[in-house]
Structures are given as structure tokens and as C-alpha cells.
Design an enzyme around this catalytic site. Structure first.
Site, PDB file in Angstrom:
ATOM      1  N   CYS A 195       0.659  -1.109   0.029  1.00 33.98           N
ATOM      2  CA  CYS A 195       0.085  -0.043   0.053  1.00 33.98           C
ATOM      3  C   CYS A 195       0.720   1.222   0.068  1.00 33.98           C
ATOM      4  CB  CYS A 195      -0.913  -0.081   1.126  1.00 33.98           C
ATOM      5  SG  CYS A 195      -1.848  -1.494   1.214  1.00 33.98           S
ATOM      6  N   HIS A 328      -2.312   8.197   5.763  1.00 30.87           N
ATOM      7  CA  HIS A 328      -2.672   6.758   5.285  1.00 30.87           C
ATOM      8  C   HIS A 328      -4.164   6.481   5.780  1.00 30.87           C
ATOM      9  CE1 HIS A 328      -1.777   3.236   2.988  1.00 30.87           C
ATOM     10  NE2 HIS A 328      -2.075   2.305   4.179  1.00 30.87           N
ATOM     11  N   HIS A 365      -9.771   2.457   0.772  1.00 27.11           N
ATOM     12  CA  HIS A 365      -8.264   2.119   0.318  1.00 27.11           C
ATOM     13  C   HIS A 365      -7.925   1.560  -0.970  1.00 27.11           C
ATOM     14  CE1 HIS A 365      -4.141   1.228   1.083  1.00 27.11           C
ATOM     15  NE2 HIS A 365      -4.137   0.526   2.190  1.00 27.11           N
TER      16      HIS A 365
END
Lengths: 435, 330
Positions: A195, A328, A365
Site C-alpha cells: 500500500c 494513510h 483504500h
């Protein structure tokens, strides 16, 4: 070549000890030929098929969440996510569009928008430059084609069609689609650092330019929802059953999304020579590896802190120069706790002035695309002064109680930071400043 | 590539054993016939590694590798050899770039098979993290105490060339004092189905598959090094086999010079290469039959080239997207 050699040599930043003064000087600083600048961007997200429509809805506090129709989720604990509407691709024949992976359907319009924004496309929508280096991120590539291939093998189905699935599935084939349909070629770097990959791809593009190995790089990331990855996060019980609530004391998981984003990154001197507009500066990049656990960050956020400090050092900036932080913020207990701890140490008492948002509450996400999409959001924040409000978070964790962005907040300093963490311990931080 | 790099040490894990000597003659590699899963009758010759046996099993009880895929074991063995050969270097300043064509294939197939057969609710939370491309390299840096930057890069076989360029960027920008570039692949029987579907077993040279890893520890050019990588070129892209001819021609013209060309082509691109070279001599790097382990093969070929006298050009025939090459000066 060091990132900030010109800046340090000029003395305009390395002696600055007062955050507010640093911000003012940054704002007034002149772009130098060896600076790394952004000349265009584009994105496709669950909120819109381009950067403008996405940004408009994002800053108004909208979010997307619903039942997923693009992948099978029956039997999963959670069946909701943030699905993008695939943009039409009228410049590509319908037959070819039908052959493209979902990832390419997302990546192509985003890259095209970025190249058009940077003035790199001719009237036919083809690149005016035959050679453009690419630095790209994804974690799953055309995974849905790989899944279909395996189901075909296990089901003993006809062999027909399997070759196309194999041929279009690997990550480099989506880059091949970009090259073919946008009319360029050149070296390709595909990073798969989970990620954090999107931020790595952008940071690497800047690194290539700093090292004198490229003058222009098309950098970005893409990710399409797929069964394997969705079921994986579901198996970890990492998906929220109701909403992604970043930095909320009652957060209970993430929401998966999909999308793509690209930025055209150039050496300032080269951009100037071709008459391009330098819209922002890639001022710093830091990346570290956290070896604490394969899926869980070190609880105190020390590796992330190091990445953030690296990025600030390379930008020649103090933490107080940052006006906005795109966190994040996945909404999982472990991630957000480590992140909040790192933010507290890096920004100290000044954290409330760093307006902080996790945009994953709005678009989900997007894994390998996340860092790239969030970089585009940073570009829009620098361009417009608007900031995306933190949605879904009712009771912020103590350290960020006054830092999370509220509706109507505006960017007060001309520098923003974006951070990403990933499985395998990948951490990355980027600093962007106004040009 | 403006600045060359020195190869300080190398590491190899291959079906023939560990260490560079295991690459020199492939005639003794253990080979087994593996049937394709989806089509009855097609049996392919594959050289595999048994991670549970000597000399490959020294990592099996380390905490991060007990449940890790074979790929992780191939990787760590090759990277460890590089570092063990240079005990004086500061591991906190070592970066690692991994190059992968197929990546964590074994666990990805196993995970997807599980959720397909047993239901999505029963997908394995143990297997899933191991399907993530960068997990194997994460295990390696955790176990070996490496503290520098880490990238896992994907692409076709030629992503090895891209990984070499990343190392050069990190060295040029001072992000690391040394960089290990490692190529690694693991075998899964479904690989045969995939490659069969795209006709890589048909025509041209025989395609014999293998698995394993190869690694080179790179640093700024200096003394006491095995060889130098003086040039890396990549980005010669193609979409069709016809376009591959032009890409190959462009790559060879770009690397240029009078260096001998290492014999590295296999499968469908072999006839393309033979046609281009017009019968000119190429340099064999090893004895025995040629095995293809994709990015691992790129690493092995680079390592073997360090044993040749004089400059050698090692082509990295990407097989499905692009072509690159490196010039190795011994």
C-alpha cells in the site's frame, strides 16, 4: 546528487529555524532548473472519472460506499466497498476496450488526463514525445483475468480465451496498454511495495530525475477491485462492516476501493524549455522498511517517523512548514494508532496546525494506487487552497483531536505531506510544495 | 547509465545447489516431468528446489520463514550469500531491490483455490499476507538485519534491468552504500498452463523451466570487486512478436560496442535472436541444457558473465513486454 543540494547551497532553507518563516521563504522561493516539478495530473476514483469531479465531491465531504457489483463477494463477512464507475474510452475501439483488464480501464483515462494536463498530447490524443519513462505502482495488476484463468483451468472449461487472460493479466501488460493507446514507449519501473507503492512510484520518479537519469517521468498507480484481494482482507477481518472511520477511537476497519492516478514529473529546466507550467514541486521523499510484523506496523510508528523525517530533510524543511497532511489512515486499529504516534513525535506541539485528513474514508483504500491518488489530492490542495474534510470520524484519537481537517478549513502554508504504509513494512512519505 | 557499479559479491540458489559453482554445468540438475493441470497429456521438464533438504534448508526454522513460500527461501539464500561474502559492510546502509516476473505464485494459487473450493468465508488469513508481492523480501530484510531502502519490482523478465537501474539511482543519490539486486522465481504447476496458453512451449527452442534466485551486491566502482556493470539499457518495448524484432534490434544497437554477446535467449524469442545475429557467435555462459527461471535466470546470467574474460553484453529478453541488457566488464 543530493535532493536538496541546490537549496542548501543557496542557504535559503538550511538555516531556517522558525517554521512560519520557513513557510514564507518556501512560498517565495524560485524554481531552479534541477528542481523536480509536477506539470500535470489526472485520476479516476470512486468519486469521479477525473481530478476535477473527484476533488469537487471530496472537498464537499462526500464519500462512496455500497454493495460491490464488479466482483463476487457472496459469503464474505463484508460485502461493501467503494467501486469506481469505469470511464468511457471513446478513443479506443469497442473490441479492444472489451479486452482490457479492469485495471487498464482505470489507468488509461487517468494517465491520459495527466498527459493532457501537462501538454503532452497532440490533437489525436497521442503523446508528442515517443519516449517517456514510467514509474508505476500496483499490487494486483489485472488480477481478475488471472482469477478467470484459474477458474477455467480448475473447471476444465474450454481452452479458448485463456491465452488472452494470461497475456493481459501481468502488471507490465497494463503499462503496455498505456504505451499502446497513448503513443509512447520507454523504460518501465513497476513497484509493488503493497500500500505504499504509489508514493514509492512518485518518489522514484523524482529520484530518477535527481540522479540525472531522466528528464520526464509519467508516475502513478492503479488498482482494480478483485476477488482474491477483497477476500484476503475479509479473511483478516480488516474490513469495516459499516464505515471507514480513520483516527476514530471506535474505528473498526478499512473499506476497499479502486482507482488510478498519474502525475507528469519533470526536471524544472526541461519543463521550462518545452514551455510547460510547473504546478508544484516534489520537494522530498523518504522511505523505510518496518520489520516488526508482516501485516502490522510497529506500534510506536518509529519507521514511519523516520520516513517522514527523511522526506522533510530532503526537502530542507522543518515540520512546521507543513500545512496539510494526507494521512494513510486506513481506519484499522493498528495502522491508525501507529500513524498517530508518529505524527505526534514529528509535529510535536504544532500538530494542530497540520490539517490532517485520511481521504480513504471517502474513496476507500485503493492499495497500490493510494499513494498516487493522494498525491493528486495534494496537488489540488496546493492549487486551490481547499482541503478535504475528514469524514466519518466522530471521536478522534487524543493526539489528533484538533488536527483533523474540518469543513471549510483552508491550506495556510504552501507545503503538504502525504504518507503511506503497507504490508511487508513499507513506509513512504512525500513532501510537495507550491511552485 | 552514466555511472557504473561494481559487483562486490554474488549469491545463487538454483536446482543444482547453492553458490555460483552450481550454475556452471546444468547437466546434473534434478529434473522431473510435471503435467499441466488443465490439459491432460502435456508433461514438461522442470528443475525444482527442495527447500526441505540440504543445502537449501538452513532457513526453514527462522521465525519469519517457517510459513513463508519457497520464493522467500530462494531469496534469502541468495541475498545471504552476498552479505556473508562481505562481512565488513554496514547492513543498515544496504538497500535491496527484488525483481519478480511471477512473484508469490505458489501461495496465491493456494489461497485462491482455498476460497474457491471452501467458500469465501473460509479464505485463509494465514496464506493471504504471503500472497502480497513484497512479503518475501520483507522476510529477507527482517531476518538479515538489512536497514536500507527496499523495493519489490515486477514486470516481465527484463524487470531485472529496471532493478539494476534502481540500484544505480540509490547509489547515485546516496540513499544506500550498497544495494543487493535479487531476481527470484518459484515454480507452481499452473505456470505450465499459463505458458502453454500463450504458446511458449511451441516452436523455437525447448523451454525447460526452473526456479531459484540469484543476487548481486552492488556498490560504487572500486577495487576488490568481481566485475563492473558499465552500462544498463532498458525500455525497448513491444506488444507483438513482430515488434519484438525491432525492440531487440534497438536494444542491441543501444548497448553497442564490440563486447561479446552472452547466449541467454530461450523459448519463442530464440529464433528471433538467431535471425538478428545472423549466425554471429554468442558466448555460452554455462554448460548443459538451458533452463528458464525468468528474473532468476537474468541474475544467474549476470553472475556467470562476471567469470568471463573481457567485456560481455548480457541481454535480458523480457519475453512479453520489453528487452534490456547490461554490459559486464571483468
Amino acid at each position: 546528487m543530493r535532493w536538496n543540494c541546490n537549496r542548501n547551497q543557496s542557504g535559503c532553507r538550511k538555516t531556517l529555524r522558525f517554521p512560519c518563516l520557513a513557510a514564507v521563504v518556501s512560498f517565495l522561493s524560485v524554481i531552479e532548473d534541477n528542481d523536480v516539478v509536477v506539470t500535470g495530473w489526472g485520476c479516476v476514483t470512486p468519486l469521479g472519472g477525473d481530478a476535477a469531479s473527484t476533488w469537487s465531491r471530496l472537498v464537499s465531504g462526500e464519500g462512496v460506499r455500497g454493495s460491490l457489483g464488479c466482483i463476487p463477494v457472496e459469503g464474505c463477512r463484508v460485502g461493501d466497498g467503494a467501486e469506481a464507475v469505469l470511464p468511457e474510452l471513446p478513443w479506443i475501439g469497442a473490441k479492444e476496450v472489451g479486452r482490457l483488464s479492469r485495471a487498464s480501464r482505470l489507468a488509461l483515462p487517468a494517465a491520459r488526463e495527466a498527459m493532457a494536463h501537462a501538454g503532452l498530447l497532440d490533437a489525436d490524443g497521442r503523446s508528442v514525445r515517443p519516449l517517456i519513462e514510467t514509474s508505476v505502482s500496483t499490487t494486483a495488476g489485472g488480477m481478475e483475468l488471472g482469477e478467470a484463468f484459474l477458474r477455467g483451468v480448475w473447471g476444465g472449461s474450454e481452452w479458448r480465451g485463456q491465452a488472452a487472460r494470461v497475456a493481459r493479466y501481468p502488471t507490465h501488460q497494463q503499462i503496455g496498454d498505456l504505451q499502446r493507446h497513448l503513443g509512447f514507449s520507454g523504460p518501465v519501473m513497476i513497484v509493488a511495495n503493497a500500500c505504499a507503492s504509489g508514493a514509492n512510484a512518485i518518489g522514484h520518479a523524482a529520484d530518477l530525475i535527481r540522479a540525472g537519469m531522466a528528464d520526464m517521468v509519467l508516475a502513478g498507480g492503479y488498482e482494480a477491485l478483485c476477488e482474491l484481494v477483497f477476500c484476503g482482507f475479509d479473511s483478516l477481518q480488516a474490513l469495516s462492516p459499516d464505515a471507514c472511520r480513520p483516527f476514530d477511537v471506535d474505528r473498526n476497519g478499512l473499506m476497499l476501493g479502486e482507482g488510478a492516478a498519474f502525475l507528469v514529473i519533470e526536471r524544472a529546466g526541461a519543463a521550462k524549455a518545452r514551455g510547460a507550467v510547473a504546478r508544484a514541486r516534489v520537494a522530498g521523499y523518504g522511505h523505510t522498511t518496518d520489520v516488526y510484523h508482516i501485516t502490522r506496523p510497529e506500534p510506536a510508528g518509529e519507521p514511519l517517523e523516520r520516513a517522514m523525517r527523511q522526506a522533510l530533510a530532503k526537502a530542507g524543511m522543518e515540520p512546521g512548514g507543513i500545512g496539510h497532511l494526507n494521512a494513510h489512515g486506513t481506519g484499522t486499529p493498528f495502522n491508525d494508532g501507529a500513524e498517530a504516534a508518529a505524527f505526534a513525535r514529528v509535529f510535536g506541539d504544532g500538530i494542530d496546525a497540520v490539517r490532517t485528513t485520511s481521504t480513504k474514508a471517502a474513496i476507500g483504500h485503493t492499495l497500490g494506487a493510494a499513494g498516487a491518488i493522494e498525491a493528486v489530492f495534494c496537488m489540488k490542495a496546493l492549487e486551490t487552497g481547499e482541503l478535504p474534510p475528514q469524514i466519518n470520524t466522530a471521536t478522534p484519537v487524543a493526539g489528533l483531536a484538533n488536527a483533523l481537517t474540518r469543513p471549510g478549513d483552508r491550506l495556510q502554508k504552501p507545503a503538504v505531506m502525504s504518507v503511506n504504509l503497507g504490508f511487508g513494512g513499507s513506509n513512504a512519505a512525500l513532501v510537495f510544495t507550491k511552485s | 547509465m552514466r555511472n557504473g557499479m561494481g559487483i562486490c559479491s554474488v549469491g545463487v540458489s538454483c536446482p543444482g545447489g547453492v553458490g555460483v559453482e552450481a550454475l556452471l554445468d546444468t547437466a546434473g540438475w534434478p529434473v522431473e516431468g510435471v503435467p499441466e493441470v488443465g490439459r491432460r497429456g502435456a508433461i514438461r521438464q522442470v528443475a525444482k528446489i527442495d527447500c526441505g533438504s540440504e543445502p537449501f534448508n538452513r532457513w526453514r526454522m527462522t521465525p519469519r520463514l517457517r510459513r513463508a513460500s519457497p520464493l522467500s527461501h530462494h531469496l534469502i539464500e541468495a541475498v545471504a550469500q552476498c552479505l556473508e561474502a562481505r562481512p565488513g559492510i554496514d547492513r543498515a546502509r544496504v538497500g535491496v531491490v527484488g525483481a519478480f516476473f511471477l512473484g508469490a505464485l505458489e501461495y496465491s494459487v493456494r489461497f485462491y483455490k482455498g476460497l474457491t473450493d471452501d467458500g469465501r468465508r473460509f479464505a485463509s488469513p494465514v496464506l493471504f499476507p504471503e500472497t502480497v508481492v513484497n512479503s518475501p523480501l520483507s522476510h529477507v530484510v527482517a531476518e538479515l538485519g538489512i536497514g536500507g531502502p527496499v523495493y519489490s519490482q515486477t514486470g516481465d523478465t527484463s524487470c531485472w534491468a529496471s532493478a539494476l537501474r534502481t540500484a544505480q539511482v540509490w547509489l547515485a543519490n546516496g540513499d544506500a552504500d550498497h544495494v543487493v539486486v535479487v531476481g527470484a522465481e518459484e515454480f507452481n504447476a499452473h505456470e505450465l498452463d499459463g505458458l502453454g496458453a500463450v504458446r511458449w512451449f511451441e516452436g523455437g527452442a525447448v523451454l525447460r523451466l526452473a526456479e531459484g534466485a540469484g543476487a548481486v551486491l552492488l556498490g560504487p566502482q572500486g577495487s576488490d570487486q568481481l566485475a563492473r556493470i558499465t552500462r544498463v539499457v532498458d525500455g525497448f518495448c513491444y506488444r507483438t512478436r513482430g515488434e519484438a524484432v525491432e525492440a531487440a534490434r534497438g536494444c542491441l544497437a543501444a548497448i553497442g560496442g564490440g563486447a561479446r554477446l552472452a547466449d541467454t535467449a530461450s523459448t519463442w524469442i530464440r529464433p528471433v535472436v538467431d535471425g538478428l545475429l545472423g549466425g554471429n557467435t554468442v558466448l555460452p555462459l554455462s554448460a548443459g541444457p538451458r533452463y528458464e527461471a525468468f528474473t532468476a535466470s537474468c541474475a544467474w546470467n549476470t553472475i556467470l558473465a562476471t567469470r568471463s574474460a573481457g567485456p560481455v553484453v548480457v541481454p535480458y529478453w523480457g519475453l512479453s513486454h520489453q528487452i534490456g541488457a547490461a554490459e559486464i566488464m571483468c
